[in-house]
Design an enzyme around this catalytic site. Sequence first.
Site, mmCIF file in Angstrom:
data_model
loop_
_atom_site.group_PDB
_atom_site.id
_atom_site.type_symbol
_atom_site.label_atom_id
_atom_site.label_comp_id
_atom_site.label_asym_id
_atom_site.label_seq_id
_atom_site.Cartn_x
_atom_site.Cartn_y
_atom_site.Cartn_z
ATOM 1 N N LYS A 92 -57.974 -5.954 19.276
ATOM 2 C CA LYS A 92 -59.303 -6.255 20.745
ATOM 3 C C LYS A 92 -59.121 -5.324 22.212
ATOM 4 O O LYS A 92 -58.588 -5.013 22.821
ATOM 5 C CB LYS A 92 -57.323 -7.608 21.472
ATOM 6 C CG LYS A 92 -58.929 -7.794 23.213
ATOM 7 C CD LYS A 92 -60.583 -8.345 22.908
ATOM 8 C CE LYS A 92 -60.751 -9.606 23.155
ATOM 9 N NZ LYS A 92 -62.891 -9.795 23.472
ATOM 10 N N ASP A 106 -53.746 -18.408 10.396
ATOM 11 C CA ASP A 106 -53.474 -20.277 9.748
ATOM 12 C C ASP A 106 -55.546 -20.406 9.765
ATOM 13 O O ASP A 106 -55.480 -21.482 9.355
ATOM 14 C CB ASP A 106 -53.936 -21.296 12.109
ATOM 15 C CG ASP A 106 -51.860 -21.578 11.517
ATOM 16 O OD1 ASP A 106 -51.624 -21.146 10.455
ATOM 17 O OD2 ASP A 106 -51.765 -22.068 12.368
ATOM 18 N N ASP A 135 -61.447 -12.118 18.590
ATOM 19 C CA ASP A 135 -63.109 -12.965 18.694
ATOM 20 C C ASP A 135 -64.028 -12.350 17.356
ATOM 21 O O ASP A 135 -64.590 -13.330 17.459
ATOM 22 C CB ASP A 135 -63.742 -12.800 19.899
ATOM 23 C CG ASP A 135 -63.356 -10.931 20.627
ATOM 24 O OD1 ASP A 135 -63.313 -9.958 19.783
ATOM 25 O OD2 ASP A 135 -64.540 -11.359 20.945
#
Length: 356
Positions: free
Chosen positions: A190, A250, A222
Amino acid sequence: MKIAVLPGDGIGPEIVAQAVRVLNALGQKFDLEEAPVGGAAYDVAGHPLPPATLELAKKADAILFGAVGDWKYDALARELRPEQAILGLRKHLELFANFRPAICYPELTAASSLKPEIIGGLDILIVRELNGDIYFGQPRGIRSSELPLFKGAREGFDTMHYSEPEVERIGRVAFEAARKRGNKVCSVDKANVLETSQLWREVMIRISKEYPDVELSHMYVDNAAMQLVKAPKAFDVVVTGNLFGDILSDEAAMLTGSIGMLPSASLDKNNKGLYEPSHGSAPDIAGKDIANPLATILSAAMMLRYSLGMPAEADRIEKAVQKVLAQGLRTADIYTEGTQKVSTVQMGDAVVAALS
Ligand code: NAD
């Protein structure tokens, strides 16, 4: 070869038992020693990672781990909760590199919520840094806010940091892994907002010069979360920090529609590792003989490949798993109409039979 076997809680003992049967069926000599961990260890020794279990894990060549956790331990102090065992093992053994492959077997394409053309044949590897980041950064805590607007209110705070050597070592692990696969690394950060990520990106670019055969790209976290559902097959190896990796791995696991299928490895700098399924202890189905043992069986295959130097045996297990899927055998979590539903033990039986 000494293997520490730590079954843990919930479905852990059931699924680890099947992986142990598969290892024993390979016709090799393994020295398997079992010890309690997690809630099971708290029950007998008053701590989720008792000294004897930690000692065994330290002296073993590899660790086969089931899962820890159960709602009945929710009221315990944080340091005594079952999940502390896995954090403690990662920290004490310096297991800093987490490998989470996300593979979509052709037979299981229908189990995914994504369209077959997007998910079919998926084979990506998420490499997550495990020992640093905001999970371990100091200072952290709950204090009285100094912000003018909220002065005096309680506020929680944590510290994100990565040192250059930490980024270098996980970067090298990812580049080396890419060399054995599709020669592509996507580093996720990020960097448009976080200083930690800016340093992360700089270091990745610097070490990429040592791997001219591997293509490096960068993606903000993102966007990576979006691309994983839009075009997951565009990735090969994804390398990222502890927090972003926790979430993205996940997400990648669930792309395949079957968390019961996905193995994982956590390695130290000498390739000693802890091998466990990507899922948790599934207390909701524990003791019912319906859990899918394949993620744990495939974790044992990863153990043979990465820590024990036995790639041929790892191949044998992976091929046996593909064979039982091709035979149409399915535990409840991956069952679809037209296939044959089997129990945990029956799935273990089938993999053992397929080995020969
Ligand atoms: P979970 O992964 O245990 O279960 C999520 C869902 O997936 C449940 O419906 C469960 O029945 C199903 N599932 C999981 N593994 C399966 C398998 N092999 N076969 C068939 N179905 C399976 O996650 P959760 O419910 O959020 O957590 C349960 C406990 O596990 C908690 O105490 C949590 O802290 C712990 N946990 C432990 C680990 C670990 O040991 N490394 C990791 C994640 C969660």
